[in-house]
Design an enzyme around this catalytic site. Structure first.
Site, PDB file in Angstrom:
ATOM      1  N   GLY A  48       0.825  -1.119  -0.014  1.00 44.28           N
ATOM      2  CA  GLY A  48       0.131   0.111  -0.024  1.00 44.28           C
ATOM      3  C   GLY A  48       0.799   1.171  -0.157  1.00 44.28           C
ATOM      4  O   GLY A  48       1.937   1.306  -0.371  1.00 44.28           O
ATOM      5  N   SER A  49       0.295   2.249   0.485  1.00 51.55           N
ATOM      6  CA  SER A  49       1.076   3.651   0.467  1.00 51.55           C
ATOM      7  C   SER A  49       2.009   3.603   1.542  1.00 51.55           C
ATOM      8  O   SER A  49       1.968   3.095   2.371  1.00 51.55           O
ATOM      9  CB  SER A  49       0.069   4.742   0.586  1.00 51.55           C
ATOM     10  N   THR A  50       3.132   4.648   1.307  1.00 56.91           N
ATOM     11  CA  THR A  50       4.146   4.865   2.100  1.00 56.91           C
ATOM     12  C   THR A  50       3.762   5.359   3.410  1.00 56.91           C
ATOM     13  O   THR A  50       4.155   5.005   4.814  1.00 56.91           O
ATOM     14  CB  THR A  50       5.181   5.706   1.461  1.00 56.91           C
TER      15      THR A  50
ATOM     16  N   THR B   2       0.637   4.843   4.973  1.00 59.08           N
ATOM     17  CA  THR B   2       0.231   3.805   5.734  1.00 59.08           C
ATOM     18  C   THR B   2       1.162   2.737   6.413  1.00 59.08           C
ATOM     19  O   THR B   2       1.160   2.289   7.317  1.00 59.08           O
ATOM     20  CB  THR B   2      -0.790   3.195   5.040  1.00 59.08           C
ATOM     21  N   GLY B   3       2.269   2.704   5.328  1.00 56.26           N
ATOM     22  CA  GLY B   3       3.260   1.608   5.814  1.00 56.26           C
ATOM     23  C   GLY B   3       3.913   2.418   6.951  1.00 56.26           C
ATOM     24  O   GLY B   3       4.395   1.590   7.838  1.00 56.26           O
TER      25      GLY B   3
ATOM     26  N   GLU C 185       5.871  -3.451   0.773  1.00 56.59           N
ATOM     27  CA  GLU C 185       5.785  -3.196  -0.434  1.00 56.59           C
ATOM     28  C   GLU C 185       5.077  -1.881  -0.619  1.00 56.59           C
ATOM     29  O   GLU C 185       3.717  -1.855  -0.653  1.00 56.59           O
ATOM     30  CB  GLU C 185       5.508  -4.271  -1.501  1.00 56.59           C
TER      31      GLU C 185
ATOM     32  N   CYS D 265       1.715  -0.396  -8.515  1.00 57.57           N
ATOM     33  CA  CYS D 265       2.780   0.137  -7.678  1.00 57.57           C
ATOM     34  C   CYS D 265       4.023   0.367  -8.405  1.00 57.57           C
ATOM     35  O   CYS D 265       4.873   1.296  -8.195  1.00 57.57           O
ATOM     36  CB  CYS D 265       2.855  -0.661  -6.267  1.00 57.57           C
TER      37      CYS D 265
END
Length: 478
Positions: A231-233, A235-236, A253, A287
């Site tokens: 997902g998004s950076t 949220t990561g 990822e 992505c």
């Protein structure tokens, strides 16, 4: 573009899957077709208490699953792949309706086929014990054991395929798994898990559908030994924070803004088709898609013209229309991002070659393939991940400058170099990305490790390295 009024009222094999998984109207969240915005069904919205129960069941089932051994687990994973193949059309149609991607082209049917292929590869990949020292005095053997319960938090762009990427190796290595689908593509993932559970033992694989709180609790839960997240950076980073409580291992990822560099030695017409799909597979919602293209002055106009010619031949429309190979943006938020970035590029002097405004004649969330030239680094469309069907094309005159541009952002999932293979390989070694493709972009293989650097995350998936990433090393020394 395909006819939005085409008759799509044929029999729906996905209805049987929907009956298995969907909640009632009173107990669920309405899910709409990405293309038509009409209702598909109701996704269950589960509670933190239900998550707790699911984790307890998965934890109880894990030792027995591990004890079955690699051969038996691999047999069951192959049987699960057979089950996917048996339901392939139903899964593809439900995916097309919920996510928006067309059945044909590198889209829904392709994605379902990749699910069974990845399962079979995970089942077949050997992971042999390794003798790291054997000098007559010391003998040290390295093996890998299951972690325990793996949490898999997936995205909405390739929801089925990425779920399989997250769980195939985990199950093969003897872990059980809790899958938390994206709120945007819940039904598709629940259907996939239901099909897999026709074959797998009880509680080895459990899906828990819910909102962001479910994902946060899963990442922080003390019984979860590993989190797989795509997902998004942004949220990561939150997942990293949540996982600090339980020191769960992580594979992240995250977002990318993949650069492509076209060298003077490239043949514009020969590379145009692969360039197009590198950028616009899944209508750009990938992505590791090509998201900013640097083209040498000597070829710039030819490359732009060749890409525009390919774009004009690619029909966009409802995913269930067999003629379509491009679909809508999956959700309103992503549509607004693409629209904003294209409008900003135009305001900053960008020249729109194709597209440039919503395709309202097709539906609410359709945006056409958009090529924008006369932009530079610093323009939002170049610097921000658009995750949609808009590609900025930037001129350069010196390869060193193009490499600096490719490396200047805090992302590094993928990149590509196009031209003479030997020259392209030399340039590729200078690019900061987890994968650099030569004369292609974004292709993945179940035996080739895949992962990002910098803000695009860390950890590897696929092949032997993917098996190791969902296991703990165990050394016998003596």
């Amino acid at each position: 573009m395909s006819d939005p009024t085409a008759d799509l009222t044929t029999a729906a094999p996905e209805d049987d899957l929907l009956r298995r998984i969907q909640a009632t109207g009173d107990g669920g969240r309405e899910v709409v077709d990405a293309a038509t915005r009409t209702p598909i069904g109701y996704a269950p919205v589960q509670t933190p208490d239900e998550l707790e129960q699911a984790i307890a069941r998965a934890r109880a089932a894990q030792p027995g699953w591990e004890e079955r051994g690699h051969a038996e687990r691999s047999r069951l994973l192959n049987a699960a792949a057979d089950a996917i193949d048996a339901h392939a059309e139903a899964l593809a149609r439900l995916l097309s309706r919920e996510q928006g991607k067309p059945l044909n082209g590198p889209n829904a049917r392709f994605e379902v086929g990749a699910c069974s292929a990845w399962l079979r590869t995970a089942a077949a990949t050997p992971l042999e014990p390794e003798i790291v020292v054997d000098d007559g005095t010391t003998r040290a053997e390295l093996t890998y054991r299951a972690i325990g319960v793996v949490g898999a938090i997936g995205p909405w762009n390739w929801p089925l395929m990425i779920t399989i990427w997250q769980i195939a190796a985990a199950l093969r290595m003897g872990n059980t798994a809790i899958v938390k689908p994206s709120e945007y593509t819940t039904l598709s993932v629940l259907a996939l898990v239901s099909v897999l559970n026709d074959v797998l033992p009880a509680d080895v694989l459990i899906a828990v559908a819910g909102d962001r709180e479910i994902g946060e609790r899963l990442a922080a839960h003390p019984s979860i030994g590993k989190i797989m997240f795509t997902g998004s950076t942004r949220t990561g980073r939150k997942i990293v924070e949540s996982s600090a409580e339980n020191l769960a291992r992580l594979t992240l990822e995250l977002g990318g803004n993949d650069a492509g560099i076209v060298l003077p030695s490239a043949d514009p017409k020969a590379i145009a088709q692969d360039l197009f799909w590198g950028a616009f597979i899944n209508t750009g919602q990938t992505c590791a898609a090509l998201k900013r293209l640097y083209v040498h002055d000597s070829l710039h106009d030819e490359v732009v013209a060749a890409l525009a010619e390919v774009a004009a031949a690619m029909p966009m429309g409802n995913g269930l229309d067999e003629r379509s190979v491009l679909g809508p943006l999956q959700n309103r938020a992503q549509f607004e991002i693409v629209s904003r970035l294209v409008d900003d590029a135009k305001a900053n002097g960008g020249r729109v070659v194709t597209g440039g405004s919503p395709a309202t004649q097709l539906g609410e969330l359709f945006y056409p393939i958009t090529l924008v030239t006369d932009v530079t680094d610093g323009v939002a469309l170049v610097d921000e991940e658009q995750f949609g069907p808009a590609l900025p094309i930037v001129r350069y005159s010196d390869v060193d400058d193009a490499v600096r541009s490719a490396n200047r952002l805090d992302v590094g999932l993928g990149a590509s170099v196009w031209g003479d293979r030997d020259e392209a390989r030399r340039v590729a070694t200078r690019i900061q990305a987890g994968t650099v493709w030569i004369n292609s972009h974004g292709g993945v293989h179940p035996m080739i490790p895949f992962g990002g650097v910098k803000g695009s995350g860390y950890g590897l998936e696929f092949g032997v390295e993917g098996l190791k990433s969902v296991a703990v090393p165990h050394i016998v020394n003596g």
